[in-house]
Design an enzyme around this catalytic site. Structure first.
Site, PDB file in Angstrom:
ATOM      1  N   PRO A 156       0.559  -0.770   0.081  1.00 58.57           N
ATOM      2  CA  PRO A 156       0.417   0.249   0.561  1.00 58.57           C
ATOM      3  C   PRO A 156       0.559   1.346   0.247  1.00 58.57           C
ATOM      4  CG  PRO A 156      -0.677  -1.553   1.854  1.00 58.57           C
ATOM      5  CD  PRO A 156       0.427  -1.924   0.754  1.00 58.57           C
ATOM      6  N   CYS A 157      -0.209   2.049  -0.477  1.00 57.67           N
ATOM      7  CA  CYS A 157       1.370   4.047  -0.745  1.00 57.67           C
ATOM      8  C   CYS A 157       0.915   4.566   0.622  1.00 57.67           C
ATOM      9  CB  CYS A 157       0.788   4.491  -1.900  1.00 57.67           C
ATOM     10  SG  CYS A 157       1.464   6.232  -2.115  1.00 57.67           S
ATOM     11  N   GLN A 158       1.987   3.931   1.230  1.00 60.49           N
ATOM     12  CA  GLN A 158       1.153   4.841   2.798  1.00 60.49           C
ATOM     13  C   GLN A 158       2.501   6.818   2.720  1.00 60.49           C
ATOM     14  OE1 GLN A 158       2.415   0.819   4.659  1.00 60.49           O
ATOM     15  NE2 GLN A 158       0.835   1.977   6.411  1.00 60.49           N
ATOM     16  N   ASN A 215       1.375  -0.826  -7.520  1.00 50.61           N
ATOM     17  CA  ASN A 215       0.811   0.201  -6.916  1.00 50.61           C
ATOM     18  C   ASN A 215       0.219   1.506  -7.499  1.00 50.61           C
ATOM     19  OD1 ASN A 215       0.754   2.454  -4.673  1.00 50.61           O
ATOM     20  ND2 ASN A 215       2.932   1.399  -3.318  1.00 50.61           N
TER      21      ASN A 215
END
Length: 416
Positions: A147-149, A187
């Protein structure tokens, strides 16, 4: 030469990544010349007039036989996958020639999905933070859609240890512990601009710190790879530094036909039969009455003004197109990007003819899952698993490029 002689405005906009207003500007400047299709009552453009666009040439102007070549793996390449979900990426990689050694996933329903479909797969269920990757030393491929964090900034420059607490750190830790020949990260395209580009910049620096060369990240459009859906995903591919001299990575070529919703739900090029009957969500009575009024390919702005006001409420007065609201799909167009629920107001995906949300198997076909791939859990969970997946055919296309890369590395190493 072409699968079709002309394409509708919506598809031209999708292929060239521009808005319909830009198409109108191009028409005024005579960059494109529209023609009227008397059958569909819609504006189209002749492909022969669009060959000055590189994107059009890459899809329609190449020899289909050249694109049909399949790269054969020189041996069984092995892979480890993190954040495996319902298996979209894993199926595509398997078809390309990879043998999954282990797959890690946190969601229990997704783990059951993986196990019931591939009983021989080693599914490691649980938090990735608790997985020891040192037993998988020198694996061929590590893959995963982390996930993009955002990162917490203690300073201007972050290293590997400074990203602890994020799922990217766990992906990077797996790289450090396994030392795979190649890794594949997947992503959302938003990662390119996330936190003004700083998130990706830090990821690049950490990949360099771990001893890998990163191929410039690429956004791939699923519609170019036999997926009847307007989904875009960002792919990051890294090669271990000691192997870079043998490598010449090439992104997959687009397929010579754009698949549309009809290809997904009816017998044809993608599937030998019509989509199987399955369960699906339903609309509330009033919602169904309103969506009955939406034409194929239309959305809330195609409703009478009083109905627009009723349905949109305060959103009626706000800006923006909000084209996903009260959206009915069209047979002759790719589906909008699937979400985790086809019935929610902001992301409706209504069947092109029947006034109902897409069913589970219709969802799965748009993501190019095989019909015999079963999904575990509640109806809501199944939609979520499918909506979050990497389209199988997109994963296969990328997998083919990775097989070619690993073939080159093997040949290069054997020649020393």
């Amino acid at each position: 030469m072409f699968e079709t002689s002309s394409i509708p405005a919506e598809l031209l906009a999708d292929i060239t990544s521009v808005s319909k207003s830009t198409l109108l500007k191009w028409e005024k400047s005579r960059k494109i010349i529209p023609v009227f299709n008397v059958v569909t009552n819609k504006k189209e453009y002749k492909i022969s007039d669009l060959l000055h666009f590189e994107e059009i040439r890459s899809v329609f102007a190449q020899d289909p036989e050249l694109k049909a070549n399949i790269t054969k793996s020189l041996r069984d390449f092995n892979s480890i996958e993190l954040f495996a979900g319902a298996g979209g990426l894993a199926i595509g990689l398997e078809r390309a020639g990879f043998k999954a050694i282990a797959l890690n996933e946190f969601n229990k329903d997704a783990c059951r999905t993986l196990r019931i479909n591939r009983r021989h797969w080693n599914v490691i269920e649980g938090d990735v933070k608790n997985v020891d990757f040192t037993e998988f030393i020198d694996i061929d491929l590590l893959a995963g859609g982390f996930p993009c964090q955002a990162f917490s900034y203690a300073g201007n420059k972050l290293g590997f240890e400074d990203t602890r607490g994020t799922l990217f750190f766990e992906f990077a830790r797996a790289i450090k512990e396994m030392q795979p020949k190649v890794f594949l990260g997947e992503n959302v395209r938003g990662l390119l601009k996330h936190d003004n580009g700083r998130t990706l910049k830090i990821m690049k620096s950490i990949i360099y710190e771990l001893g890998y060369t990163l191929i410039e990240p690429q956004v791939l459009k699923a519609i170019f790879y036999r997926v009847p859906q307007k989904r875009e995903r960002l792919f990051l591919i890294g090669i271990r530094n000691d192997l870079v001299r043998f490598a010449d990575f090439k992104w997959p070529d687009p397929h010579n036909k754009i698949m549309v919703l009809r290809d997904a739900l009816k017998a044809g090029d993608l599937y030998p039969t019509d989509v199987p009957i399955s369960k699906g969500q339903v609309y509330a009575k009033r919602k169904k009455e309103i969506l009955d009024l939406v034409p194929q390919g239309g959305y809330w702005r195609d409703l009478p003004d009083d109905i627009q006001r009723e349905y949109m409420q305060k959103s009626y007065f706000l800006g923006g197109g909000k084209t996903g609201i009260a959206r009915r799909l069209a047979w002759d167009q790719p589906s909008l990007t699937l979400t985790c629920s086809p019935a929610q107001k902001q992301t409706e995906r209504c069947h092109p003819e029947e006034t109902r949300p897409l069913t589970v198997r219709e969802y799965a076909r748009i993501q190019t899952f095989p019909d015999d791939w079963e999904f575990s859990g509640s109806l809501t969970s199944q939609y979520k698993q499918i909506g979050n997946a990497v389209p199988v055919n997109l994963a296969y296309a990328v997998g083919q490029s990775l097989v070619s890369l690993l073939n080159m590395i093997d040949i290069g190493q054997s020649s020393i």
